[in-house]
Structure formats: C-alpha cells, structure tokens
Design a protein around this motif. Structure first.
Motif, PDB file in Angstrom:
ATOM      1  N   LEU A  74       0.856  -1.188   0.000  1.00  0.00           N
ATOM      2  CA  LEU A  74       0.000   0.000   0.000  1.00  0.00           C
ATOM      3  C   LEU A  74       0.892   1.238   0.000  1.00  0.00           C
ATOM      4  CD1 LEU A  74      -2.958   1.037   0.292  1.00  0.00           C
ATOM      5  CD2 LEU A  74      -2.664   0.847   2.764  1.00  0.00           C
ATOM      6  N   ILE A  75       0.690   2.116  -1.000  1.00  0.00           N
ATOM      7  CA  ILE A  75       1.578   3.268  -1.189  1.00  0.00           C
ATOM      8  C   ILE A  75       0.781   4.553  -1.052  1.00  0.00           C
ATOM      9  CG2 ILE A  75       3.326   4.297  -2.702  1.00  0.00           C
ATOM     10  CD1 ILE A  75       3.341   1.697  -4.295  1.00  0.00           C
ATOM     11  N   ASP A  76       1.324   5.519  -0.311  1.00  0.00           N
ATOM     12  CA  ASP A  76       0.636   6.798  -0.152  1.00  0.00           C
ATOM     13  C   ASP A  76       1.670   7.913  -0.029  1.00  0.00           C
ATOM     14  OD1 ASP A  76      -2.434   7.653   0.683  1.00  0.00           O
ATOM     15  OD2 ASP A  76      -0.930   9.055   1.403  1.00  0.00           O
ATOM     16  N   GLU A  77       1.330   9.081  -0.585  1.00  0.00           N
ATOM     17  CA  GLU A  77       2.240  10.213  -0.566  1.00  0.00           C
ATOM     18  C   GLU A  77       2.269  10.934   0.773  1.00  0.00           C
ATOM     19  OE1 GLU A  77       0.988  13.042  -3.467  1.00  0.00           O
ATOM     20  OE2 GLU A  77      -0.979  13.354  -2.571  1.00  0.00           O
ATOM     21  N   ASN A  78       1.288  10.675   1.619  1.00  0.00           N
ATOM     22  CA  ASN A  78       1.183  11.380   2.889  1.00  0.00           C
ATOM     23  C   ASN A  78       1.993  10.697   3.989  1.00  0.00           C
ATOM     24  OD1 ASN A  78      -0.797  13.494   2.143  1.00  0.00           O
ATOM     25  ND2 ASN A  78      -2.099  11.723   1.720  1.00  0.00           N
TER      26      ASN A  78
ATOM     27  N   VAL B 112       3.087  -1.089   4.153  1.00  0.00           N
ATOM     28  CA  VAL B 112       2.625   0.272   3.922  1.00  0.00           C
ATOM     29  C   VAL B 112       3.826   1.177   3.702  1.00  0.00           C
ATOM     30  CG1 VAL B 112       1.291   2.205   4.835  1.00  0.00           C
ATOM     31  CG2 VAL B 112       0.608  -0.135   5.390  1.00  0.00           C
ATOM     32  N   LEU B 113       3.857   1.839   2.551  1.00  0.00           N
ATOM     33  CA  LEU B 113       4.927   2.780   2.218  1.00  0.00           C
ATOM     34  C   LEU B 113       4.349   4.191   2.260  1.00  0.00           C
ATOM     35  CD1 LEU B 113       6.506   0.920  -0.852  1.00  0.00           C
ATOM     36  CD2 LEU B 113       7.261   0.834   1.532  1.00  0.00           C
ATOM     37  N   LEU B 114       4.740   4.980   3.260  1.00  0.00           N
ATOM     38  CA  LEU B 114       4.257   6.344   3.409  1.00  0.00           C
ATOM     39  C   LEU B 114       5.301   7.338   2.920  1.00  0.00           C
ATOM     40  CD1 LEU B 114       2.650   6.000   6.942  1.00  0.00           C
ATOM     41  CD2 LEU B 114       1.518   5.865   4.721  1.00  0.00           C
ATOM     42  N   ASP B 115       4.892   8.604   2.792  1.00  0.00           N
ATOM     43  CA  ASP B 115       5.785   9.636   2.235  1.00  0.00           C
ATOM     44  C   ASP B 115       6.383   9.150   0.920  1.00  0.00           C
ATOM     45  OD1 ASP B 115       5.532  11.632   4.285  1.00  0.00           O
ATOM     46  OD2 ASP B 115       6.727  10.326   5.582  1.00  0.00           O
TER      47      ASP B 115
END
Length: 365
Positions: A31-35, A79-82
């Motif tokens: 799961l990838i998100d820029e935040n 989970v990959l954040l930033d």
C-alpha cells in the motif's frame, strides 16, 4: 526491483479497505501513499457516519480510520508512506519516491485509489490569504488544531460545505453565512438543519462577487443570481468575514489512470472524467482496478465498499478465491452499496454508476 502481488496506490478509505480484502485472502499487498500517515479523509472526519451497523453507523470517521489501520497492521500489509507515485508504466511497473530516492515496484495487479481534489472557483480576490478550500480548512481544524479564521463565509451547500461549516463552529469560529449558486441546497437536509439551528443563514441562488482586502481577507461581497445564473444588479451584500472557504465539488484524481492507458468517459454526476470499469471495479486494462472517488465522487462509506469489491476481485483473479466464493463476497458488497445509494442524492450516483458500467468494455452488468 521489488515485486508484489497487489499494489494499491492511495491509503485512504478505499485503499485501506482493498488492502484488507486482499490480505484476508492470503495475498501479498503493498500500500503506497504520498502522505505521512494513512487514512486519507477519514482522519479529518470527526462527525458520526450514517447508514447501518455494517457501515459503522454512529462511529466517527477518525475512529473508523483507526480500526482500518489496525486491521492492515494485524494482516501484515506493507505500507509505504511519504512515497508519492509519479509514474505507471508497461508491465505494471510503479515508480515512486521514498526517502528521497526513486524506487520501482512491479505488481501482478494494481488498484488505483487516489481519491479526488477540490474544485476551484474564480472571482476577484481569490488569491488573498484567507481564501481556501473547505477541505484545507477541515485539515487545519481537525488535524492540525489551527483555526483558519474567526468569521467564515462558506461557498457551496453540498455535504462538504455543510459538514465543514458545522465543524468550524465546533472549533470556535463564526460561520457568518453559507451561499449556494443553485436554487436549492445540494447536501443532506440533516446537515443543513444542524447549521440552521445554530443560526447560520443559507443563501441559495447566490454567489460571491468579490473578496475585499489588500493583504488579507477583510470582507466579501455576495450577490443574488437569476434563473439563468446571472448576477442581479442591486442585490449585493457585503459580509464582514476574514476567511472564505470554497466547497463547490470535487474532481476525481485520474492522472495515473490516464498515464496507464485506461479508457475514460465523462460523467458530470460523478465529478467529470472517470475510468471506465465493470462491476468488479476492473478498468479496460485487465490488471488495473480502481476504487473510491477516482471512480466517481461519493461518500467515504461507498469508497470503502468499492475498495472491498476491488480487493475481492483482485484476489479472485490471483487465484486466491474460487469463482463461487468471490461471487458470494461480491454479492454481499453490492447489496451494502445499494443500501448506501438511496435517496435523491444516492440514486443519482447509483444511476450514473450503472450507466457507466454498461458502457465499459468487458462490463459484467
């Protein structure tokens, strides 16, 4: 290059729900998100959700976000954040930035759950400090604990405008007025009733003519509209406000789907251009699915159900579910979505969705 079975872009309500479904089926999920934190809009939502117990009715949005996060952690979702995704390429390769470095990820299946962005509204004074999207104001008060202003003009009477107006009052601001260009309120009556009981006037068939100020918002001039949406001379009013919030709709964030080569269609009721997709949330590319506001702007509860649907369909295509088991699970999700899409607000979106699905290549409608 890293590899995964299912990559999900966007860790909002749709993305989290999709990740949970694939992980529950035994799949490997990234799961990838820029935040800097997952949860998307849920952590800005302090109001209680509607619907049934299945839709977590009576639970506040940020509590739902916490529940979903715990499920992803318990199921071992990566989970990959930033980590902003800047490109989707052939062979299902995802390019993103993480810790200042370019990274690549190859997935068997991709679910795009990038959400939507706020629409702008052009008027003199829009660039003054103190003019902002309603979503930005909601982030300031509910996430950052900062009051954007003391006297607010809200433009737009959809659910976002109504809910954020009430939350601004809870945070200590005065909502001087709410204006709406259409001749009727756009959101749910229950939300409008709450701010009306608090003494907020709602002006329908009105728009903002200009925002007054030199270095900051010092006031706003509003004006009535006729039945052709033209300003009526002599109906101007100047309101004493220091902040103007804009809530005039959302547009699906579709850039990555365009880049990937998905086919699109234009559906005004759903916010604009949206990827064609079938009842499994599968796009015209067999390995690419969508969920949430990218497929058409609706409520967070519906976004979660679409995430579950995409996750179940992905799991089936990966061989993690039998066709019979997947059909049973998908039927349950569709039944729950049908209960959400009731009333004039929901029925318009339901009809638009059904029409879109029938148009889509490979549709199962």
């Amino acid at each position: 290059m890293k590899k995964t079975q299912t990559a999900i872009i966007g860790a909002g309500p749709a993305g989290l729900a999709a990740a949970i479904e694939v992980a529950k089926a035994g799949g490997k999920v990234t799961l990838i998100d820029e935040n800097g934190r997952p949860g998307g809009q849920l952590f800005k939502q302090i109001h209680k959700f509607f619907g049934s117990r299945e839709h977590r009715a009576g639970t506040r949005g940020f509590n739902i976000g916490q529940q979903l996060l715990k499920e992803t952690e318990d199921l071992g979702v990566e989970v990959l954040l930033d980590s902003p995704v800047y490109g989707l390429f052939p062979d299902n390769i995802i390019s993103y930035l993480h810790q200042g470095k370019e990274q690549g990820l190859q997935a068997e299946k991709i679910i795009i759950a990038t959400g939507a962005t706020e629409n702008p509204l052009a008027f003199p004074g829009i660039t003054l400090p103190g003019v902002m999207g309603a979503g930005a104001a909601q982030t300031m008060i509910n996430v950052n604990r900062v009051l954007p202003g003391k006297k607010i003009l809200m433009i737009g009477s959809g659910n976002v405008g109504l809910i954020v107006s009430y939350q601004l009052m809870q945070a200590g601001a005065e909502v001087v007025a709410l204006i709406e260009g259409a001749p009727q309120i756009g959101g749910y009556g229950v939300h409008a009733a709450k701010i009306r009981r608090a003494g907020v006037p709602i002006y329908v068939s009105h728009t903002v003519k200009k925002v007054i100020g030199s270095n900051e918002v010092e006031g706003a001039e509003i004006v009535a509209l006729d039945n052709k949406w033209q300003m009526i001379p002599g109906t101007e009013q100047v309101l004493d406000v220091d902040t103007v919030c804009i809530a005039v709709g959302l547009t699906p964030l579709t850039e990555l789907a365009w880049m990937m080569g998905c086919e699109f269609t234009f559906v005004p009721t759903l916010g604009g251009h949206v990827p064609k997709h079938n009842r499994d949330m599968q796009t015209t590319l067999s390995d690419v699915y969508i969920a949430g506001d990218i497929s058409g702007v609706e409520e967070a509860s519906t976004a979660m159900e679409e995430g579950r649907l995409a996750g179940i369909a992905c799991s089936e295509s990966l061989g993690l579910y039998s066709p019979e088991k997947a059909a049973e699970l998908k039927r349950d999700v569709w039944n729950r979505m049908d209960t959400l899409r009731t009333g004039s607000f929901g029925e318009k979106r339901r009809d638009a969705k059904e029409s879109l699905i029938k148009q889509s290549i490979g549709g199962l409608a």
